[in-house]
Scaffold this motif. Sequence first.
Motif, PDB file in Angstrom:
ATOM      1  N   ALA A  26       0.833  -1.207   0.000  1.00 46.50           N
ATOM      2  CA  ALA A  26       0.000   0.000   0.000  1.00 46.50           C
ATOM      3  C   ALA A  26       0.865   1.254   0.000  1.00 46.50           C
ATOM      4  O   ALA A  26       0.571   2.229  -0.704  1.00 46.50           O
ATOM      5  CB  ALA A  26      -0.932  -0.006   1.212  1.00 46.50           C
ATOM      6  N   CYS A  27       1.937   1.241   0.761  1.00 52.19           N
ATOM      7  CA  CYS A  27       2.827   2.400   0.796  1.00 52.19           C
ATOM      8  C   CYS A  27       3.458   2.648  -0.565  1.00 52.19           C
ATOM      9  O   CYS A  27       3.565   3.802  -1.013  1.00 52.19           O
ATOM     10  CB  CYS A  27       3.914   2.195   1.848  1.00 52.19           C
ATOM     11  N   MET A  28       3.853   1.582  -1.249  1.00 52.21           N
ATOM     12  CA  MET A  28       4.456   1.738  -2.565  1.00 52.21           C
ATOM     13  C   MET A  28       3.449   2.244  -3.584  1.00 52.21           C
ATOM     14  O   MET A  28       3.806   2.987  -4.510  1.00 52.21           O
ATOM     15  CB  MET A  28       5.059   0.416  -3.027  1.00 52.21           C
ATOM     16  N   ALA A  29       2.184   1.855  -3.454  1.00 57.11           N
ATOM     17  CA  ALA A  29       1.160   2.317  -4.390  1.00 57.11           C
ATOM     18  C   ALA A  29       0.927   3.814  -4.247  1.00 57.11           C
ATOM     19  O   ALA A  29       0.628   4.510  -5.224  1.00 57.11           O
ATOM     20  CB  ALA A  29      -0.143   1.548  -4.172  1.00 57.11           C
ATOM     21  N   VAL A  30       1.078   4.321  -3.032  1.00 55.65           N
ATOM     22  CA  VAL A  30       0.889   5.749  -2.791  1.00 55.65           C
ATOM     23  C   VAL A  30       2.132   6.549  -3.174  1.00 55.65           C
ATOM     24  O   VAL A  30       2.044   7.625  -3.776  1.00 55.65           O
ATOM     25  CB  VAL A  30       0.528   5.992  -1.313  1.00 55.65           C
ATOM     26  N   ALA A  31       3.311   6.006  -2.837  1.00 58.87           N
ATOM     27  CA  ALA A  31       4.587   6.666  -3.135  1.00 58.87           C
ATOM     28  C   ALA A  31       5.544   5.585  -3.638  1.00 58.87           C
ATOM     29  O   ALA A  31       6.032   4.784  -2.844  1.00 58.87           O
ATOM     30  CB  ALA A  31       5.147   7.349  -1.893  1.00 58.87           C
ATOM     31  N   ASN A  32       5.790   5.578  -4.945  1.00 57.44           N
ATOM     32  CA  ASN A  32       6.428   4.398  -5.536  1.00 57.44           C
ATOM     33  C   ASN A  32       7.935   4.296  -5.338  1.00 57.44           C
ATOM     34  O   ASN A  32       8.565   3.413  -5.912  1.00 57.44           O
ATOM     35  CB  ASN A  32       6.084   4.294  -7.026  1.00 57.44           C
ATOM     36  N   ARG A  33       8.501   5.165  -4.525  1.00 57.57           N
ATOM     37  CA  ARG A  33       9.910   5.009  -4.123  1.00 57.57           C
ATOM     38  C   ARG A  33      10.038   4.857  -2.604  1.00 57.57           C
ATOM     39  O   ARG A  33      11.126   5.019  -2.052  1.00 57.57           O
ATOM     40  CB  ARG A  33      10.730   6.223  -4.570  1.00 57.57           C
ATOM     41  N   SER A  34       8.944   4.547  -1.943  1.00 58.91           N
ATOM     42  CA  SER A  34       8.920   4.598  -0.480  1.00 58.91           C
ATOM     43  C   SER A  34       9.451   3.346   0.191  1.00 58.91           C
ATOM     44  O   SER A  34       9.634   3.334   1.414  1.00 58.91           O
ATOM     45  CB  SER A  34       7.487   4.853   0.010  1.00 58.91           C
ATOM     46  N   SER A  35       9.717   2.276  -0.532  1.00 54.93           N
ATOM     47  CA  SER A  35      10.093   1.019   0.117  1.00 54.93           C
ATOM     48  C   SER A  35      11.343   1.131   0.987  1.00 54.93           C
ATOM     49  O   SER A  35      11.387   0.511   2.058  1.00 54.93           O
ATOM     50  CB  SER A  35      10.253  -0.099  -0.915  1.00 54.93           C
ATOM     51  N   ALA A 126      -1.974 -10.200   3.260  1.00 51.66           N
ATOM     52  CA  ALA A 126      -2.626 -10.657   2.028  1.00 51.66           C
ATOM     53  C   ALA A 126      -3.784  -9.744   1.656  1.00 51.66           C
ATOM     54  O   ALA A 126      -3.971  -9.408   0.472  1.00 51.66           O
ATOM     55  CB  ALA A 126      -3.112 -12.090   2.202  1.00 51.66           C
ATOM     56  N   TRP A 127      -4.571  -9.322   2.647  1.00 52.23           N
ATOM     57  CA  TRP A 127      -5.682  -8.415   2.354  1.00 52.23           C
ATOM     58  C   TRP A 127      -5.181  -7.046   1.903  1.00 52.23           C
ATOM     59  O   TRP A 127      -5.772  -6.429   1.002  1.00 52.23           O
ATOM     60  CB  TRP A 127      -6.580  -8.275   3.586  1.00 52.23           C
ATOM     61  N   ILE A 128      -4.093  -6.580   2.495  1.00 52.56           N
ATOM     62  CA  ILE A 128      -3.503  -5.311   2.051  1.00 52.56           C
ATOM     63  C   ILE A 128      -3.038  -5.428   0.604  1.00 52.56           C
ATOM     64  O   ILE A 128      -3.268  -4.523  -0.216  1.00 52.56           O
ATOM     65  CB  ILE A 128      -2.333  -4.909   2.974  1.00 52.56           C
ATOM     66  N   MET A 129      -2.383  -6.544   0.266  1.00 56.12           N
ATOM     67  CA  MET A 129      -1.929  -6.726  -1.107  1.00 56.12           C
ATOM     68  C   MET A 129      -3.105  -6.800  -2.074  1.00 56.12           C
ATOM     69  O   MET A 129      -3.095  -6.158  -3.134  1.00 56.12           O
ATOM     70  CB  MET A 129      -1.076  -7.994  -1.220  1.00 56.12           C
ATOM     71  N   ALA A 130      -4.136  -7.562  -1.715  1.00 59.29           N
ATOM     72  CA  ALA A 130      -5.307  -7.686  -2.592  1.00 59.29           C
ATOM     73  C   ALA A 130      -5.989  -6.327  -2.765  1.00 59.29           C
ATOM     74  O   ALA A 130      -6.392  -5.946  -3.873  1.00 59.29           O
ATOM     75  CB  ALA A 130      -6.277  -8.715  -2.032  1.00 59.29           C
ATOM     76  N   GLY A 131      -6.124  -5.584  -1.666  1.00 58.44           N
ATOM     77  CA  GLY A 131      -6.740  -4.263  -1.759  1.00 58.44           C
ATOM     78  C   GLY A 131      -5.919  -3.297  -2.590  1.00 58.44           C
ATOM     79  O   GLY A 131      -6.465  -2.501  -3.361  1.00 58.44           O
ATOM     80  N   THR A 132      -4.606  -3.363  -2.451  1.00 53.93           N
ATOM     81  CA  THR A 132      -3.729  -2.501  -3.245  1.00 53.93           C
ATOM     82  C   THR A 132      -3.853  -2.835  -4.725  1.00 53.93           C
ATOM     83  O   THR A 132      -3.911  -1.927  -5.581  1.00 53.93           O
ATOM     84  CB  THR A 132      -2.269  -2.656  -2.791  1.00 53.93           C
ATOM     85  N   ALA A 134      -6.455  -4.156  -6.179  1.00 56.95           N
ATOM     86  CA  ALA A 134      -7.767  -3.683  -6.620  1.00 56.95           C
ATOM     87  C   ALA A 134      -7.738  -2.181  -6.900  1.00 56.95           C
ATOM     88  O   ALA A 134      -8.327  -1.702  -7.883  1.00 56.95           O
ATOM     89  CB  ALA A 134      -8.813  -4.007  -5.560  1.00 56.95           C
ATOM     90  N   TYR A 135      -7.028  -1.439  -6.055  1.00 65.10           N
ATOM     91  CA  TYR A 135      -6.890   0.005  -6.280  1.00 65.10           C
ATOM     92  C   TYR A 135      -6.155   0.281  -7.589  1.00 65.10           C
ATOM     93  O   TYR A 135      -6.563   1.150  -8.367  1.00 65.10           O
ATOM     94  CB  TYR A 135      -6.144   0.632  -5.111  1.00 65.10           C
ATOM     95  N   VAL A 136      -5.079  -0.452  -7.847  1.00 62.45           N
ATOM     96  CA  VAL A 136      -4.317  -0.258  -9.075  1.00 62.45           C
ATOM     97  C   VAL A 136      -5.192  -0.534 -10.301  1.00 62.45           C
ATOM     98  O   VAL A 136      -5.221   0.248 -11.265  1.00 62.45           O
ATOM     99  CB  VAL A 136      -3.067  -1.156  -9.087  1.00 62.45           C
ATOM    100  N   VAL A 137      -5.930  -1.652 -10.260  1.00 66.06           N
ATOM    101  CA  VAL A 137      -6.793  -2.008 -11.389  1.00 66.06           C
ATOM    102  C   VAL A 137      -7.868  -0.944 -11.591  1.00 66.06           C
ATOM    103  O   VAL A 137      -8.143  -0.507 -12.722  1.00 66.06           O
ATOM    104  CB  VAL A 137      -7.430  -3.395 -11.160  1.00 66.06           C
ATOM    105  N   ALA A 138      -8.489  -0.503 -10.496  1.00 67.89           N
ATOM    106  CA  ALA A 138      -9.558   0.494 -10.600  1.00 67.89           C
ATOM    107  C   ALA A 138      -9.032   1.817 -11.150  1.00 67.89           C
ATOM    108  O   ALA A 138      -9.673   2.450 -12.001  1.00 67.89           O
ATOM    109  CB  ALA A 138     -10.197   0.705  -9.230  1.00 67.89           C
ATOM    110  N   ASP A 139      -7.863   2.237 -10.687  1.00 68.92           N
ATOM    111  CA  ASP A 139      -7.332   3.523 -11.151  1.00 68.92           C
ATOM    112  C   ASP A 139      -6.919   3.448 -12.616  1.00 68.92           C
ATOM    113  O   ASP A 139      -7.148   4.385 -13.388  1.00 68.92           O
ATOM    114  CB  ASP A 139      -6.138   3.933 -10.283  1.00 68.92           C
TER     115      ASP A 139
END
Length: 402
Positions: A26-35, A126-132, A134-139
């Motif tokens: 989820a953090c990477m989806a919001v800021a893609n260099r945050s890892s 796993a739920w965080i990954m699935a939700g992330t 889903a957000y990527v697909v929706a966006d």
Amino acid sequence: MIARTAGGTAATLDRLGAVVVAALPACMAVANRSSPVVVGLAGLLLLAGAAAAGRPLRALLLAPLATPLGLAALAFLAWCGLSLAWSPLPALSLRTLSEFLPALAGAYLVARLAPPHLAQVAGPAAWIMAGTCAYVVADLASGLVIREALGQRVAAFAFNRPLLTMMLLVVPLAAALAASGRCGLAALAAAACAVAAWRSVSGATVLGLATGALTWAALRWLPARAGIGLAGAALLSALVLAPVEGDILARAMPDALHQRLAASSTRARVAIARSFGAAVAADPWRGAGYGTSGRFQEAPVAARIEPEMREMLAVGHPHNSFLQVWAELGIVGAALAALVMVLTLRALGPWPAPARAAALALFAAAGVVAFVEHGAWQAWWTAGVGAAIAWLRTLRHITQKP
């Protein structure tokens, strides 16, 4: 009373560190260099938890560095540092090293300290990954309206780094869930990651997932020696052939295939590989110096190759981590990298079969992406690999339980 308080503090810190690792997608989806920041924070929390609990940090963190694998890795890092002595771009080399080493330190802390605590957060992860996903697909389906509303860069490739990070994490996470009896949740996480990758513009993520899945299917039931031998042969071949990759592809790929893969810029990638391969041939022993790929066209070796080859040296890196090691660190660096890979694979011999298959699948997925995609020292990738290894070692703990 003091001991009870210290124990509670340690447990809280350990739990927070594990939660931060679980939140990485989820953090990477919001800021893609945050890892690097996320993994570094998790590592510090886990380190504080281990110290508060009075765990033997010397055994946890220093003892592994005295093993053959640890010494080989330290020798490789020492050669990276030594190469700064002949780097023609010392400021660039130091800046690259200053980004890579903190990410590597955070990855090491998480890989060593997180596994005993990650099993408790595997479900939420796993739920965080699935939700992330889903957000990527929706966006992506909406034309990136969510990113636009958040004031972020409106570009489909902005999701490539988050997806590549999840590609690393999903193999050991799904395997850990399946090993603990949560096969449905494991399948959900894997399916969500696959759908998001397919809907994205990240061909490397699709390639990595496919390679990991095929490797797992092929090696799941093979004896340890056979599976490790096949994986080792593939990785070492990628390293050995890296300097001549461009020439091989230039001869082997017909124009029709280039046209079919036009979206992947295969012609440019072949030209880049040929240019850096020519630089390796011109200076094969010690390389141009660590981190010089960012401005490789300014390195003295660039003046020793044909003028038509020099233009592609300005792309930032050769889009092949194995080739980058050759170009920057020469045959010594390549030999040390090969030794690290061999010793890493050898260490998997005693692992239980399910954990070993997942480890080989992860290495295959990461290896094929490293062969076609990003620079070798990118901090976001290094941190993601550390988190993936932490989940892999969690899986090993689960599969070793009676």
